[in-house]
Scaffold this active site. Structure first.
Site, PDB file in Angstrom:
ATOM      1  N   GLU A 177     -31.158 -14.423 -54.066  1.00 19.76           N
ATOM      2  CA  GLU A 177     -32.466 -14.744 -54.746  1.00 19.76           C
ATOM      3  C   GLU A 177     -32.811 -15.366 -55.908  1.00 19.76           C
ATOM      4  OE1 GLU A 177     -31.964 -11.899 -51.531  1.00 19.76           O
ATOM      5  OE2 GLU A 177     -31.057 -11.950 -53.132  1.00 19.76           O
ATOM      6  N   HIS A 188     -36.111  -0.583 -49.311  1.00 19.35           N
ATOM      7  CA  HIS A 188     -37.089  -1.657 -48.470  1.00 19.35           C
ATOM      8  C   HIS A 188     -38.447  -1.121 -48.176  1.00 19.35           C
ATOM      9  CE1 HIS A 188     -32.988  -2.651 -47.026  1.00 19.35           C
ATOM     10  NE2 HIS A 188     -33.382  -3.776 -46.553  1.00 19.35           N
TER      11      HIS A 188
END
Length: 387
Positions: free
Chosen positions: A123, A192
């Site tokens: 990322e 998450h």
């Protein structure tokens, strides 16, 4: 002169969106028929659709078509990539797999592997690549497979994406969109189920918007891509399969305007993203109890649309903020501070804020529900405010 399509827009009733030329009446702006380099400029100068017009009313101007929210986002990407060859997409599995939630499904076949670029699980690297691409004249859309993963790219988003326009003395613009799924899903676990609004709101130079319907998802995505500023678009993982009819004509929304969801007189309820639906569920109960709440989807998390919010407060004199973000340092805390600073004299009761609890989101479904604001809590809060 003929045009392939037009951008239809109406002048906003509120203060015009920053960087947008205002007009006094609805107009049609040619886009694709302009000479090279000018179509983008004309499109950016278009006025946003009226914020307080219900999406169903806008769709009623034509037959429209039904789409799911993820399909509306996909439509926006396709339209902008056809319009502007500098628009590109970076991210994990965004190519031939089509993204984890299929927002980019089919884009690699349509535009090729260089404009829809699959990246490694890195990322920080591909977000930095997006910033660099923006500096060199591209308009990257960077997808985080899950917004929580973008914490690994926080340095790029903060020190580079948000600040380079300033630290370069205006030599560089960073027209980058950072988007992806977030929020509390259904038993996705703590890592998450992140709500990163509170992390990103303090970064100078960064705009933040949150979509909640297929209509505003498409309009906000298109506006974010056309913006000269870096924009973070928050999508909720539980709203991707939400269905709504949207116009066949092209439209673009203002990044800095709230949406009037339900007019009312007794209390102003400010919310966004998934909590919009918890609030509307609570509103049905409140109406049966004799209350008339005004519901506003703030949409723009940074900056706040204090014009729309302020006009509502001047009418109702009471405010309830409902969010899924964490209570400490969340969007609600910043919004409450802004209201106190600007509209204190119009308040007849203390501002109430319902937020998620400051705990990691549990995996167990019953415990997960207990950490998030539920409609019954909203009803109780309104009853308390209106006593």
């Amino acid at each position: 002169m003929t045009t392939a399509f037009s951008l239809r827009a109406a002048a906003p009733a509120t203060a015009p969106c920053a960087g947008v030329r205002s007009t006094s009446a609805a107009r049609v702006v040619p886009v694709s028929a302009a000479p090279a380099g000018r179509g983008r400029m004309v499109a950016r100068a278009a006025v946003a659709a009226k914020a307080d017009a219900p999406s169903s009313a806008v769709a009623g101007k034509s037959d429209g078509h039904e789409v799911l929210l993820f399909e509306a986002l996909r439509e926006a990407l396709i339209e902008e990539m056809k319009l502007d060859p500098t628009v590109c997409v970076f991210g994990e599995d965004v190519g031939h797999y089509g993204g984890s939630y299929k927002v980019t499904k089919g884009l690699a076949d349509m535009f090729g592997d260089l404009r829809v670029l699959d990246t490694p699980i890195a990322e920080n690297s591909f977000t930095g690549m997006g910033v660099g691409a923006g500096m060199k004249g591209l308009r990257p859309v960077v997808e985080g497979m899950n917004m929580g993963f973008l914490l690994l790219a926080y340095n790029q988003i903060s020190n580079n994406c948000g600040m380079l326009h300033y630290t370069s003395g205006g030599q560089f613009k960073i027209p980058v969109v950072i988007r992806g799924p977030g929020g509390v899903g259904r038993q996705l676990g703590a890592e998450h189920s992140q709500r990163l609004e509170s992390y990103f709101q303090s970064i100078p130079g960064l705009q933040m918007v949150a979509c909640s319907t297929p209509y505003n998802a498409k309009g906000l995505m298109k506006a974010a891509i056309r913006s000269e500023n870096p924009v973070v678009l928050f999508e909720h993982v539980l709203l991707y399969n939400l269905k709504e009819k949207i116009p066949d004509e092209e439209y673009v929304l203002c990044l800095e305007e709230a949406e009037m969801v339900r007019p009312g007189v007794h209390v102003t309820i400010l919310t966004y993203s998934r909590m919009r639906y918890h609030v509307m569920q609570a509103a049905k109960t409140l109406v049966n109890k004799g209350y008339d709440p005004e519901v506003i989807d703030i949409r723009s998390l940074k900056p706040f649309d204090l014009h729309t919010i302020g006009n509502s407060i001047k009418k109702t004199h009471r405010v309830l903020i409902v969010e899924e973000c964490m209570r400490t340092g969340g969007i609600g805390a910043s919004l409450r501070s802004a209201i106190i600073d600007n509209f204190w004299d119009y308040l007849d009761a203390p501002i109430m804020c319902l937020s998620s609890q400051d705990v990691p989101t549990p995996y167990a479904a019953t415990l997960e529900d207990a950490t998030v604001v539920q409609p019954a809590q909203i009803v109780a809060a309104v009853e308390q405010i209106c006593q």
